[in-house]
Design a protein around this motif. Structure first.
Motif, PDB file in Angstrom:
ATOM      1  N   LYS A 123       0.829  -1.191   0.000  1.00 42.24           N
ATOM      2  CA  LYS A 123       0.000   0.000   0.000  1.00 42.24           C
ATOM      3  C   LYS A 123       0.872   1.254   0.000  1.00 42.24           C
ATOM      4  CE  LYS A 123      -3.052   2.487   3.125  1.00 42.24           C
ATOM      5  NZ  LYS A 123      -2.026   3.441   3.574  1.00 42.24           N
TER       6      LYS A 123
ATOM      7  N   SER B 201       1.791   5.331   0.587  1.00 43.09           N
ATOM      8  CA  SER B 201       1.479   6.293   1.631  1.00 43.09           C
ATOM      9  C   SER B 201       0.827   7.518   1.004  1.00 43.09           C
ATOM     10  CB  SER B 201       2.765   6.689   2.367  1.00 43.09           C
ATOM     11  OG  SER B 201       2.490   7.609   3.395  1.00 43.09           O
ATOM     12  N   TYR B 202      -0.288   7.943   1.578  1.00 41.08           N
ATOM     13  CA  TYR B 202      -1.008   9.091   1.031  1.00 41.08           C
ATOM     14  C   TYR B 202      -0.777  10.322   1.910  1.00 41.08           C
ATOM     15  CZ  TYR B 202      -3.323   5.915  -2.171  1.00 41.08           C
ATOM     16  OH  TYR B 202      -3.577   5.010  -3.160  1.00 41.08           O
TER      17      TYR B 202
ATOM     18  N   ASN C 190      -3.694  16.146   3.455  1.00 37.96           N
ATOM     19  CA  ASN C 190      -4.051  17.368   2.731  1.00 37.96           C
ATOM     20  C   ASN C 190      -4.367  18.502   3.711  1.00 37.96           C
ATOM     21  OD1 ASN C 190      -6.728  17.087   3.613  1.00 37.96           O
ATOM     22  ND2 ASN C 190      -7.399  16.107   1.720  1.00 37.96           N
TER      23      ASN C 190
ATOM     24  N   ASP D  31       0.405   8.756   7.249  1.00 37.66           N
ATOM     25  CA  ASP D  31      -0.310   8.341   6.045  1.00 37.66           C
ATOM     26  C   ASP D  31      -1.770   8.701   6.257  1.00 37.66           C
ATOM     27  OD1 ASP D  31      -1.082   6.847   3.675  1.00 37.66           O
ATOM     28  OD2 ASP D  31      -1.733   5.277   5.044  1.00 37.66           O
TER      29      ASP D  31
ATOM     30  N   SER E  23      -4.673   7.677   5.065  1.00 38.63           N
ATOM     31  CA  SER E  23      -5.651   6.608   5.302  1.00 38.63           C
ATOM     32  C   SER E  23      -5.491   6.023   6.702  1.00 38.63           C
ATOM     33  CB  SER E  23      -5.531   5.519   4.231  1.00 38.63           C
ATOM     34  OG  SER E  23      -4.268   4.900   4.261  1.00 38.63           O
TER      35      SER E  23
ATOM     36  N   TYR F 277      -8.633   1.072   1.728  1.00 45.03           N
ATOM     37  CA  TYR F 277      -7.703   1.089   0.598  1.00 45.03           C
ATOM     38  C   TYR F 277      -7.989  -0.016  -0.415  1.00 45.03           C
ATOM     39  CZ  TYR F 277      -3.511   0.500  -2.204  1.00 45.03           C
ATOM     40  OH  TYR F 277      -2.660   0.348  -3.266  1.00 45.03           O
TER      41      TYR F 277
ATOM     42  N   ASP G 167     -10.889  13.363  -0.462  1.00 50.43           N
ATOM     43  CA  ASP G 167      -9.489  12.971  -0.422  1.00 50.43           C
ATOM     44  C   ASP G 167      -9.278  11.714  -1.279  1.00 50.43           C
ATOM     45  OD1 ASP G 167      -6.839  12.990   0.245  1.00 50.43           O
ATOM     46  OD2 ASP G 167      -7.137  12.796   2.407  1.00 50.43           O
ATOM     47  N   THR G 168      -8.035  11.512  -1.694  1.00 53.66           N
ATOM     48  CA  THR G 168      -7.670  10.304  -2.443  1.00 53.66           C
ATOM     49  C   THR G 168      -6.831   9.415  -1.545  1.00 53.66           C
ATOM     50  OG1 THR G 168      -7.667  11.480  -4.561  1.00 53.66           O
ATOM     51  CG2 THR G 168      -6.450   9.400  -4.458  1.00 53.66           C
ATOM     52  N   ILE G 169      -7.384   8.250  -1.187  1.00 57.11           N
ATOM     53  CA  ILE G 169      -6.668   7.327  -0.314  1.00 57.11           C
ATOM     54  C   ILE G 169      -6.653   5.908  -0.880  1.00 57.11           C
ATOM     55  CG2 ILE G 169      -6.952   8.642   1.826  1.00 57.11           C
ATOM     56  CD1 ILE G 169      -9.371   6.881   2.461  1.00 57.11           C
ATOM     57  N   SER G 170      -6.964   5.798  -2.162  1.00 58.80           N
ATOM     58  CA  SER G 170      -6.899   4.492  -2.819  1.00 58.80           C
ATOM     59  C   SER G 170      -6.800   4.709  -4.321  1.00 58.80           C
ATOM     60  CB  SER G 170      -8.133   3.651  -2.470  1.00 58.80           C
ATOM     61  OG  SER G 170      -7.995   2.333  -2.963  1.00 58.80           O
ATOM     62  N   THR G 171      -6.810   3.612  -5.069  1.00 54.94           N
ATOM     63  CA  THR G 171      -6.725   3.698  -6.528  1.00 54.94           C
ATOM     64  C   THR G 171      -8.121   3.660  -7.146  1.00 54.94           C
ATOM     65  OG1 THR G 171      -6.614   1.294  -6.857  1.00 54.94           O
ATOM     66  CG2 THR G 171      -4.527   2.454  -6.425  1.00 54.94           C
TER      67      THR G 171
END
Length: 352
Positions: free
Chosen positions: A10, A12-13, A16, A131, A133, A236, A299-303
């Motif tokens: 995984k 790291s995000y 923000n 991170d 997430s 995630y 927020d973006t915490i995955s694909t």
């Protein structure tokens, strides 16, 4: 029953601006300037073994004298922030007994052993790379769990308090068979509730070493609770099974216990009880959970691939269009919470 697979490490995000503002609003920002990368500058290390002589895959690290003094002082300040609101008077009674580095896993944390020299009591804290997430996972645990959790963030560094308990794999190997039949039934009940809790809030990868079993004495019996200790896999993965501890082979002894001790009607009742408890907590926390979810939604915490897979699997599971229409992991979490609270209100006519 196939075991869920996680094929890639995984990422790291980053935190923000909105999440950083939220953390500051709720006193999660550390006033002590210590970075994870500072601890990586150790000059030597030795392997750490358990009491049976087995390699724990942790190493005890050492620093030059100058670095050691500065690091020790900052770590004691961190401890005071976590446990006594930053009271510096206690620093003279604290000693950093050990700094251990984990050589496996996703977050590769440092584990710090802090001892009170007046009574030899000690506790641990953990320092990791921050991170987003993982922070969402910790906040959701703090808000929705009966067990509050302390953590702090400094720039790209995360400081977590230690959660006491017996690691699930150790408990199953050494203690489960020694429990009475009544205790086994109670443990089975708790695992059903734990499984439901993880599924609803999308906390993934609850293999046996990522949660602890906590025994406590209540009059003439021992009562067991199960509590997550690892929040790296919050919202995630795309595979829905990863958010359901029942599907991991490491947890099969618990699943076997549930089949032996609980009837289907009891299992369904315990699931309903846990959903009701979560719904009441979601409703009662008010603005704090709403603020967190709004930030998480944007927020973006995955694909994109994981997001699509998970929302479609949840739609198939619930037939709720809110999952199918979700555009982020935060929106999936929001859909899950709305699903639980809506059903709770429908089943309880006295709730408005």
């Amino acid at each position: 029953m196939s075991e869920p697979k996680m094929f890639f490490k995984k990422p790291s995000y980053p935190i923000n601006e909105a999440l950083a503002h939220y953390l500051n609003r709720y006193n999660r920002i550390s006033k002590v300037s210590i970075n994870y990368d500072d601890l990586l500058r150790f000059s030597g290390s030795i392997n750490v073994y358990d009491k049976n002589g087995n390699d724990t895959l942790w190493v005890r690290v050492f620093y030059t004298e100058y670095d050691q003094n500065e690091i020790d002082y900052n770590l004691k300040e961190i401890y005071s922030l976590l446990h006594s609101d930053g009271n510096l008077d206690i620093l003279q009674f604290l000693n950093v007994d050990a700094i251990d580095y984990c050589t496996f896993g996703n977050s590769k944390p440092f584990r710090i052993k802090i001892r009170n020299i007046l009574n030899d009591n000690y506790t641990y804290l953990y320092i990791k790379k921050a991170d987003a997430s993982r922070i969402y996972g910790l906040e959701l645990e703090h808000i929705l769990s009966p067990d509050k959790i302390n953590f702090l963030v400094f720039q790209d560094t995360l400081i977590e308090e230690h959660i006491s308990g017996i690691p699930g794999d150790v408990f199953m190997q050494t203690m489960l068979n020694k429990c009475s039949e009544i205790e086994k039934s109670q443990i089975a009940k708790e695992f059903v509730k734990f499984n439901e809790r993880c599924m609803i809030r999308l906390l993934g990868d609850m293999r046996a070493y990522n949660y602890v079993v906590i025994p406590s004495h209540d009059f003439d019996q021992v009562v067991y609770k199960i509590r997550a200790i690892d929040f790296d896999q919050q919202s995630y993965e795309g595979n829905f099974k990863i958010y359901r501890p029942q599907f991991f082979k490491e947890n099969f002894p618990m699943i076997k216990l549930i089949k032996e001790k609980l009837q289907e009607r009891s299992i369904e009742q315990y699931k309903k009880e846990e959903r009701a408890v979560l719904a009441k907590r979601i409703i009662s926390t008010g603005m704090r959970i709403q603020k967190l979810i709004r930030i998480m939604e944007n927020d973006t915490i995955s694909t994109e691939a994981h997001l699509y897979q998970l929302k479609m699997e949840l739609f198939d599971y619930t037939k709720d269009l809110n999952f199918k229409n979700a555009q982020s992991m935060g929106q999936i979490i929001n859909a899950a919470f709305q699903f639980v609270t809506r059903n709770y209100k429908n089943m309880n006519p006295f709730n408005v």
